[in-house]
Design a protein around this motif. Structure first.
Motif, mmCIF file in Angstrom:
data_model
loop_
_atom_site.group_PDB
_atom_site.id
_atom_site.type_symbol
_atom_site.label_atom_id
_atom_site.label_comp_id
_atom_site.label_asym_id
_atom_site.label_seq_id
_atom_site.Cartn_x
_atom_site.Cartn_y
_atom_site.Cartn_z
ATOM 1 N N VAL A 169 50.454 47.490 36.451
ATOM 2 C CA VAL A 169 49.262 46.603 35.764
ATOM 3 C C VAL A 169 49.592 44.959 36.469
ATOM 4 C CG1 VAL A 169 49.752 45.279 33.725
ATOM 5 C CG2 VAL A 169 50.178 47.544 33.529
ATOM 6 N N VAL A 170 50.647 44.663 36.799
ATOM 7 C CA VAL A 170 50.889 43.371 37.476
ATOM 8 C C VAL A 170 49.630 43.011 38.575
ATOM 9 C CG1 VAL A 170 52.233 41.619 38.727
ATOM 10 C CG2 VAL A 170 53.112 43.116 36.932
ATOM 11 N N PRO A 171 49.604 43.977 39.767
ATOM 12 C CA PRO A 171 48.610 43.626 40.993
ATOM 13 C C PRO A 171 47.136 43.663 40.437
ATOM 14 C CG PRO A 171 50.234 45.481 41.464
ATOM 15 C CD PRO A 171 50.556 45.217 39.999
ATOM 16 N N PRO A 172 46.766 44.372 39.696
ATOM 17 C CA PRO A 172 45.199 44.422 39.360
ATOM 18 C C PRO A 172 45.319 43.115 38.296
ATOM 19 C CG PRO A 172 46.114 46.385 38.403
ATOM 20 C CD PRO A 172 47.093 45.811 39.302
ATOM 21 N N ALA A 173 46.136 43.040 37.528
ATOM 22 C CA ALA A 173 46.097 41.911 36.701
ATOM 23 C C ALA A 173 45.855 40.388 37.525
ATOM 24 C CB ALA A 173 47.259 41.886 35.491
ATOM 25 N N TYR A 174 46.757 40.455 38.271
ATOM 26 C CA TYR A 174 46.786 39.037 39.357
ATOM 27 C C TYR A 174 45.546 38.781 39.994
ATOM 28 C CZ TYR A 174 51.636 37.786 38.722
ATOM 29 O OH TYR A 174 52.978 37.325 38.019
ATOM 30 N N ALA A 175 44.870 40.213 40.515
ATOM 31 C CA ALA A 175 43.699 40.056 41.201
ATOM 32 C C ALA A 175 42.596 39.670 40.321
ATOM 33 C CB ALA A 175 43.268 41.292 41.742
ATOM 34 N N LEU A 176 42.503 40.100 38.888
ATOM 35 C CA LEU A 176 41.399 39.779 37.994
ATOM 36 C C LEU A 176 41.806 38.473 37.705
ATOM 37 C CD1 LEU A 176 41.331 42.554 35.470
ATOM 38 C CD2 LEU A 176 39.754 42.133 37.060
ATOM 39 N N MET A 177 42.908 37.713 37.765
ATOM 40 C CA MET A 177 42.992 36.318 37.246
ATOM 41 C C MET A 177 42.590 35.559 38.388
ATOM 42 S SD MET A 177 46.957 36.637 36.234
ATOM 43 C CE MET A 177 47.460 34.861 36.207
ATOM 44 N N ASP A 178 42.826 36.098 39.595
ATOM 45 C CA ASP A 178 41.973 35.099 40.802
ATOM 46 C C ASP A 178 40.682 35.211 40.854
ATOM 47 O OD1 ASP A 178 42.535 33.900 43.448
ATOM 48 O OD2 ASP A 178 41.803 35.603 44.290
ATOM 49 N N VAL A 179 40.126 36.054 40.719
ATOM 50 C CA VAL A 179 38.531 36.270 40.939
ATOM 51 C C VAL A 179 37.898 35.795 39.653
ATOM 52 C CG1 VAL A 179 36.675 38.095 41.128
ATOM 53 C CG2 VAL A 179 38.825 38.430 42.289
ATOM 54 N N PHE A 180 38.529 36.204 38.562
ATOM 55 C CA PHE A 180 37.836 35.772 36.890
ATOM 56 C C PHE A 180 38.307 34.508 36.402
ATOM 57 C CE2 PHE A 180 36.603 40.402 37.960
ATOM 58 C CZ PHE A 180 35.123 40.032 37.992
ATOM 59 N N LYS A 181 39.404 34.102 37.060
ATOM 60 C CA LYS A 181 40.032 32.715 36.344
ATOM 61 C C LYS A 181 40.283 32.865 35.024
ATOM 62 C CE LYS A 181 39.188 31.258 40.438
ATOM 63 N NZ LYS A 181 40.113 31.486 41.587
ATOM 64 N N ILE A 182 40.671 34.144 34.598
ATOM 65 C CA ILE A 182 41.418 34.278 33.340
ATOM 66 C C ILE A 182 42.788 34.535 33.156
ATOM 67 C CG2 ILE A 182 39.163 35.589 32.620
ATOM 68 C CD1 ILE A 182 40.451 38.438 33.180
ATOM 69 N N ASN A 183 43.391 34.554 31.989
ATOM 70 C CA ASN A 183 44.769 34.550 31.945
ATOM 71 C C ASN A 183 45.473 35.659 32.008
ATOM 72 O OD1 ASN A 183 44.809 35.792 29.172
ATOM 73 N ND2 ASN A 183 44.260 33.624 28.312
ATOM 74 N N PHE A 184 46.654 35.883 32.182
ATOM 75 C CA PHE A 184 47.448 37.207 32.421
ATOM 76 C C PHE A 184 47.358 38.108 31.408
ATOM 77 C CE2 PHE A 184 51.131 39.759 32.143
ATOM 78 C CZ PHE A 184 50.884 40.586 33.286
ATOM 79 N N LYS A 185 47.276 37.695 30.062
ATOM 80 C CA LYS A 185 47.231 38.517 28.785
ATOM 81 C C LYS A 185 45.990 39.390 28.941
ATOM 82 C CE LYS A 185 50.611 36.170 26.053
ATOM 83 N NZ LYS A 185 50.816 35.399 24.800
ATOM 84 N N THR A 186 44.740 38.289 29.086
ATOM 85 C CA THR A 186 43.466 39.190 29.058
ATOM 86 C C THR A 186 43.334 40.210 30.205
ATOM 87 O OG1 THR A 186 42.611 37.235 28.146
ATOM 88 C CG2 THR A 186 41.115 38.603 29.400
ATOM 89 N N SER A 187 43.717 39.512 31.501
ATOM 90 C CA SER A 187 43.914 40.459 32.587
ATOM 91 C C SER A 187 44.737 41.836 32.311
ATOM 92 C CB SER A 187 44.245 40.019 33.769
ATOM 93 O OG SER A 187 43.530 38.794 34.160
ATOM 94 N N ALA A 188 45.878 41.744 31.992
ATOM 95 C CA ALA A 188 46.352 43.016 31.413
ATOM 96 C C ALA A 188 45.860 44.115 30.519
ATOM 97 C CB ALA A 188 47.838 42.775 30.997
ATOM 98 N N VAL A 189 45.124 43.610 29.517
ATOM 99 C CA VAL A 189 44.444 44.296 28.626
ATOM 100 C C VAL A 189 43.231 45.255 29.090
ATOM 101 C CG1 VAL A 189 42.964 44.217 26.470
ATOM 102 C CG2 VAL A 189 45.097 43.040 26.430
ATOM 103 N N ILE A 190 42.470 44.176 30.371
ATOM 104 C CA ILE A 190 41.469 44.875 31.014
ATOM 105 C C ILE A 190 42.021 46.054 31.820
ATOM 106 C CG2 ILE A 190 39.752 44.511 32.717
ATOM 107 C CD1 ILE A 190 39.315 41.522 31.551
ATOM 108 N N VAL A 191 43.290 45.547 32.618
ATOM 109 C CA VAL A 191 43.584 46.697 33.253
ATOM 110 C C VAL A 191 43.829 48.027 32.660
ATOM 111 C CG1 VAL A 191 45.493 47.481 34.913
ATOM 112 C CG2 VAL A 191 44.465 45.129 35.148
ATOM 113 N N GLY A 192 44.460 47.772 31.436
ATOM 114 C CA GLY A 192 44.960 48.998 30.602
ATOM 115 C C GLY A 192 43.768 49.933 30.203
ATOM 116 N N LEU A 193 42.534 49.061 29.973
ATOM 117 C CA LEU A 193 41.340 49.577 29.168
ATOM 118 C C LEU A 193 40.415 50.453 30.595
ATOM 119 C CD1 LEU A 193 39.745 46.876 27.018
ATOM 120 C CD2 LEU A 193 40.958 49.130 26.315
ATOM 121 N N LEU A 194 40.755 49.785 31.824
ATOM 122 C CA LEU A 194 40.239 50.351 33.139
ATOM 123 C C LEU A 194 40.663 51.896 33.405
ATOM 124 C CD1 LEU A 194 39.597 47.334 35.433
ATOM 125 C CD2 LEU A 194 37.780 48.622 34.299
#
Length: 450
Positions: A312-337
C-alpha cells in the motif's frame, strides 16, 4: 501537517497524527528497533514466498533450497540497509530520494516500476486471504462465497491502510507473535505428516548447485527486491540511534524466518502432494478442525500485515507525488486498483510458472534502479543530500536525468539476457554506466550539483 510537499525551505515534520503521512522530510521517528523488527516480520509473510518454494520442486533438494533462501535473505538484508540510509538520515521517502538521480519527472519511472508489482501482490494476497476466510466459514457454518469474502476483505484492508504508519506499527507488532508461532507449528505439522515423501523427493535427490540454484536465490530475493527500492519509506520511521550493522541484523532476523518457513513449507508440501494452491496445501496438512481454523485465520491475517506494509505505502506515495493528493485518498485508490489485477487467475495451478516469470521480469527493472540509487547516494554524493534542492521542482533536479534512464535501460537488457539471475546481472552494468554518464554526459551536469 497536511501539506504533501514542502516549500524550498524544506519544512520538517516534527509530529504526525494517525494516517497523516507526507512526502516532506520528517524528524519524528515512531519506531524503535523492536517495533521495526516486528513490522518487517509481519510484513514479510508473503504467500508469494510459498508459491516460489513450490516452483522449485524437481529443481533443488531440501538443503539447496535452505541455502538459496539464506543467501537471498542475506543479500536482501544488506541491500535494504544500504539503500535505506538516505531515508534514515534525512527522513525522506523513496519518491524524494530518487529525485537526485532521476529528476522530478524522471522519478515517475521507478515509481511505476515499484508500484505495479505492489498492486499485483496486493490483489493476489487479498484473494488468498479471502480464500482462507471462505474456508473457515465453510468449515464452521457451511457457508461458502469467496467473492463476498474477497470484497469484504479488501475493504477491511483499505480501512486499515488509511491509518498510515501508526496503524502499521501496532498491527505488525501485535500480529508478529501470532505469525511466528503459527509458522513454526505449520512447519513441523508438514514434516510430521509428509516425512516419508519429503525424504524421498527432497532429501535423497541430487538437485543442483549450478545456474538453477543461483536462479533460486534470485527468486526469493526477487520477492523483496521491490522493497529494496523504497526502503527509505520505512527507514525514515526508525529511530536515528540505530546504526547500519544493527539495521542489517533487524532485516535479517525478520525476513529470514518468514521466508525460510514459507518457502520450505511450499517446497515440502508441493513435493509431497503436487498441490500448489496455498489454501489447499495448508488445509491438507492439518487434520484437527480447530487447528485448521486457526491456521486459515493465520493465512488471512498474514496477508493483511504484508499488504498494509509492503503493497500500500509505495504506490500510495507515488500517487501523492504525481497527483498531489493526501495519503488517505491514495491508500483508498491503491486498494481499489488491486481489484483489477485478476488475482483469481494468478492462484491457479497453471499460473505458478507465470508468477515466477513475473518476478524475474520486474526484477530486471528493479536491479538497475537499485544500483543507480546506491551509486548516486554513496559514490557521487558521498552520502550528502541538499534537501532544499530535492524539494525545489524548478531547481537543478527539474525534468528527467537521461543518465539514469540510459543506465537503467542498459541494465534491463543485461537482466533480460541473463534472465535466470536478472537482478544480479543488472547491477554492475547499470551502476558503472550511470557513474560514467554522470561524469561525462553534458545534460547530466546540473544533476551533479549537490
Amino acid at each position: 501537517m497536511t501539506t504533501q510537499e514542502v516549500a524550498p525551505d524544506s519544512a520538517v515534520i516534527e509530529h504526525k497524527a494517525v494516517g497523516e503521512e507526507s512526502l516532506a522530510p520528517q524528524e519524528v521517528r515512531i519506531m524503535d528497533p523492536w517495533s521495526y523488527l516486528f513490522a518487517w516480520l509481519g510484513g514479510c509473510v508473503s504467500i508469494g514466498t510459498f508459491t516460489v518454494g513450490s516452483g522449485l520442486v524437481g529443481t533443488l533438494n531440501l538443503l539447496q533450497t535452505f541455502v538459496a533462501i539464506a543467501i537471498g535473505c542475506t543479500v536482501i538484508g544488506v541491500a535494504l540497509m544500504i539503500n535505506g540510509q538516505a531515508g534514515h538520515k534525512y527522513g525522506i521517502p523513496f519518491m524524494v530520494q530518487a529525485r537526485s538521480a532521476f529528476g522530478f519527472t524522471g522519478t515517475r519511472i521507478p515509481a511505476l516500476v515499484r508500484s505495479v508489482p505492489a498492486i499485483v501482490w496486493f490483489g493476489f494476497q487479498s484473494w488468498i486471504g479471502a480464500g482462507a476466510l471462505n474456508l473457515v466459514s465453510d468449515t464452521l457454518f457451511g457457508y461458502s462465497n469467496i467473492w463476498v469474502f474477497f470484497i469484504g476483505f479488501q475493504f477491511l484492508q483499505i480501512g486499515l491502510s488509511v491509518l498510515g504508519f501508526h496503524g502499521i506499527k501496532w498491527l505488525e507488532n501485535i500480529g508478529s507473535v501470532f505469525i511466528i508461532f503459527s509458522l513454526i507449528y505449520m512447519f513441523f505439522s508438514v514434516i510430521s505428516k509428509y516425512g516419508a515423501e519429503i525424504s524421498a523427493n527432497l532429501i535423497n535427490v541430487e538437485g543442483t548447485w549450478g545456474a538453477p540454484f543461483w536462479g533460486g536465490t534470485m527468486l526469493f530475493l526477487g520477492i523483496y527486491s521491490t522493497m529494496m527500492l523504497n526502503v527509505s519509506d520505512y527507514s525514515r520511521e526508525l529511530r536515528r540511534n540505530v546504526g547500519p550493522v544493527r539495521q542489517v541484523a533487524i532485516y535479517a532476523n525478520s525476513i529470514l524466518p518468514a521466508t525460510l518457513f514459507m518457502g520450505m513449507i511450499g517446497l515440502m508440501v508441493s513435493s509431497a502432494t503436487g498441490e500448489v494452491d496455498p489454501i489447499k496445501v495448508f488445509s491438507s496438512a492439518v487434520d484437527n478442525k480447530l487447528l485448521l481454523v486457526v491456521t486459515l485465520l493465520f493465512i488471512a491475517f498474514a496477508q493483511v500485515t504484508t499488504n498494509i506494509l509492503n503493497n500500500v505505502v509505495p504506490p500510495a506515495y507515488a500517487l501523492m507525488d504525481v497527483f498531489k493528493i493526501n495519503f488517505k485518498t491514495s491508500a483508498v485508490i491503491v486498494g481499489l486498483l488491486a481489484f483489477g489485477t485478476f488475482p483469481w487467475e494468478l492462484v491457479k495451478d497453471e499460473s505458478a510458472a507465470g508468477l515466477s516469470l513475473f518476478i524475474r521480469t520486474y526484477s530486471a527493472f528493479l536491479g538497475p534502479i537499485f544500483a543507480i540509487l546506491v551509486v548516486d547516494y554513496f559514490v557521487l554524493r558521498k552520502q550528502e543530500l541538499n534537501i532544499d534542492k530535492l524539494y525545489d521542482p524548478e531547481g537543478p533536479y527539474k525534468g528527467v536525468n537521461m543518465a539514469a534512464v540510459i543506465a537503467m535501460g542498459v541494465g534491463i537488457v543485461f537482466a533480460l539476457i541473463f534472465s535466470g539471475i536478472s537482478w544480479y546481472a543488472s547491477l554492475l552494468p547499470s551502476g558503472i554506466l550511470y557513474y560514467l554518464l554522470m561524469k561525462h554526459l553534458p545534460s547530466a551536469q546540473r544533476f551533479r550539483e549537490n
